[in-house]
Design a protein around this motif. Structure first.
Motif, PDB file in Angstrom:
ATOM      1  N   ALA A  22     -46.067 -40.629 -82.924  1.00 34.39           N
ATOM      2  CA  ALA A  22     -45.061 -41.664 -82.436  1.00 34.39           C
ATOM      3  C   ALA A  22     -45.098 -42.835 -83.537  1.00 34.39           C
ATOM      4  O   ALA A  22     -43.823 -43.181 -83.791  1.00 34.39           O
ATOM      5  CB  ALA A  22     -44.976 -41.959 -80.998  1.00 34.39           C
ATOM      6  N   ALA A  23     -45.861 -43.078 -83.911  1.00 34.14           N
ATOM      7  CA  ALA A  23     -46.236 -44.566 -84.480  1.00 34.14           C
ATOM      8  C   ALA A  23     -45.854 -44.150 -85.980  1.00 34.14           C
ATOM      9  O   ALA A  23     -45.252 -45.068 -86.483  1.00 34.14           O
ATOM     10  CB  ALA A  23     -47.495 -45.155 -84.585  1.00 34.14           C
ATOM     11  N   ASP A  27     -38.564 -41.786 -86.463  1.00 34.98           N
ATOM     12  CA  ASP A  27     -37.710 -41.612 -85.349  1.00 34.98           C
ATOM     13  C   ASP A  27     -38.492 -41.672 -84.014  1.00 34.98           C
ATOM     14  O   ASP A  27     -37.890 -41.419 -82.918  1.00 34.98           O
ATOM     15  CB  ASP A  27     -36.777 -40.428 -85.312  1.00 34.98           C
ATOM     16  CG  ASP A  27     -37.300 -39.144 -84.968  1.00 34.98           C
ATOM     17  OD1 ASP A  27     -38.602 -39.051 -85.207  1.00 34.98           O
ATOM     18  OD2 ASP A  27     -36.558 -38.110 -84.980  1.00 34.98           O
ATOM     19  N   GLY A  28     -39.934 -41.807 -84.179  1.00 34.40           N
ATOM     20  CA  GLY A  28     -40.832 -41.921 -82.657  1.00 34.40           C
ATOM     21  C   GLY A  28     -41.135 -40.643 -82.164  1.00 34.40           C
ATOM     22  O   GLY A  28     -41.568 -40.296 -81.112  1.00 34.40           O
ATOM     23  N   HIS A  30     -43.201 -37.858 -81.087  1.00 34.80           N
ATOM     24  CA  HIS A  30     -44.604 -37.952 -80.582  1.00 34.80           C
ATOM     25  C   HIS A  30     -45.130 -36.277 -80.822  1.00 34.80           C
ATOM     26  O   HIS A  30     -46.393 -36.401 -80.607  1.00 34.80           O
ATOM     27  CB  HIS A  30     -44.888 -38.647 -78.934  1.00 34.80           C
ATOM     28  CG  HIS A  30     -43.983 -38.228 -78.274  1.00 34.80           C
ATOM     29  ND1 HIS A  30     -43.958 -36.596 -78.122  1.00 34.80           N
ATOM     30  CD2 HIS A  30     -42.692 -38.813 -77.634  1.00 34.80           C
ATOM     31  CE1 HIS A  30     -42.626 -36.600 -77.017  1.00 34.80           C
ATOM     32  NE2 HIS A  30     -42.239 -37.765 -76.769  1.00 34.80           N
ATOM     33  N   PHE A  80     -44.723 -44.498 -75.496  1.00 43.93           N
ATOM     34  CA  PHE A  80     -44.429 -43.879 -76.509  1.00 43.93           C
ATOM     35  C   PHE A  80     -43.936 -42.150 -76.292  1.00 43.93           C
ATOM     36  O   PHE A  80     -43.242 -41.832 -76.961  1.00 43.93           O
ATOM     37  CB  PHE A  80     -45.658 -43.799 -77.497  1.00 43.93           C
ATOM     38  CG  PHE A  80     -47.003 -42.916 -77.090  1.00 43.93           C
ATOM     39  CD1 PHE A  80     -46.686 -41.365 -77.685  1.00 43.93           C
ATOM     40  CD2 PHE A  80     -47.880 -43.223 -76.234  1.00 43.93           C
ATOM     41  CE1 PHE A  80     -47.926 -40.638 -77.042  1.00 43.93           C
ATOM     42  CE2 PHE A  80     -48.746 -42.303 -76.110  1.00 43.93           C
ATOM     43  CZ  PHE A  80     -48.764 -41.115 -76.466  1.00 43.93           C
ATOM     44  N   ALA A  83     -40.030 -42.810 -75.142  1.00 45.70           N
ATOM     45  CA  ALA A  83     -38.928 -43.400 -76.262  1.00 45.70           C
ATOM     46  C   ALA A  83     -37.608 -42.605 -76.377  1.00 45.70           C
ATOM     47  O   ALA A  83     -38.224 -41.456 -76.330  1.00 45.70           O
ATOM     48  CB  ALA A  83     -39.638 -43.601 -77.831  1.00 45.70           C
TER      49      ALA A  83
END
Length: 170
Positions: A22-23, A27-28, A30, A80, A83
Motif C-alpha cells: 500500500a505504501a 494508488d495505495g 495493498h 491502509f 483506503a
C-alpha cells in the motif's frame, strides 16, 4: 444491502507485506487477498450472539472474549486496508481491526469454554429468543450454533497456527 462480519487469519508477515504494498503503490493497492480457506463470513450473527450471552447472563470474562472475537483491537493500525479504491470495508465505512496471536490464543481458549447450546436453550426457553432481533423469524438456535461453531473453530485454527485475525464489516 446487508452489512456482514468478515474475518481472515493471516501471518504477521502477510499483513506487513500488504502494508508495504500500500505504501509503495501509487494508488495505495495493498494487494489484500488472503486464501479463502482462511476467511470466515459470520453474516450478521455477532450481534445476536452477544445479545444471547447478555440475556443468559454469561460472565463478563467470556462476554468480553466474544466481543474481542468479533471486534478485534483498534490498537493495530490497519487504516491502509481501508483506503479508497482498495477498501476492504467499503460498505460499512469502518476501519478493519485485528488481534495479535497471543490475543487470538486467549480468545480461542475462552470461546472453547462457552456452552452456546445451553445459552441459547436458556434464552429460547425463557421466551426471550424474539428479543435477539434483526428480523429473525422463528427459533434462531440452529443459525447461531452454526455461526458460533464456525467462529470457535476459526479461532482454534488461528491459535494453533499462531496467526493474527483481521476483522471488518462488509
Amino acid at each position: 444491502m446487508a452489512i456482514i462480519q468478515q474475518l481472515a487469519r493471516v501471518p504477521a508477515g502477510y499483513l506487513d507485506a500488504c502494508r508495504r504494498s500500500a505504501a509503495e503503490s501509487p494508488d495505495g493497492d495493498h494487494r489484500w487477498d488472503p486464501p479463502s480457506g482462511d476467511c470466515l463470513d459470520l453474516d450478521w450473527a455477532p450481534s445476536m450472539l452477544k445479545r444471547a450471552c447478555e440475556l443468559a447472563r454469561l460472565d463478563a470474562v467470556h462476554r468480553e472474549a466474544l466481543r474481542s472475537a468479533t471486534h478485534g483491537d483498534s490498537g493495530i493500525d490497519l487504516g491502509f486496508l481501508n483506503a479508497n479504491r482498495h477498501a476492504i470495508a467499503f460498505f460499512s465505512n469502518s476501519t478493519p481491526t485485528a488481534l495479535h496471536p497471543a490475543d487470538v490464543a486467549r480468545v480461542s481458549t475462552l470461546l472453547g469454554e462457552i456452552d452456546m447450546q445451553a445459552i441459547l436453550r436458556s434464552v429460547v426457553d425463557s421466551g426471550a429468543g424474539s428479543t435477539l432481533g434483526y428480523g429473525f423469524v422463528g427459533d434462531p438456535t440452529e443459525y447461531l450454533l452454526a455461526h458460533f461453531g464456525a467462529l470457535r473453530g476459526f479461532y482454534e485454527e488461528a491459535a494453533r497456527r499462531r496467526l493474527l485475525v483481521v476483522l471488518w464489516w462488509d
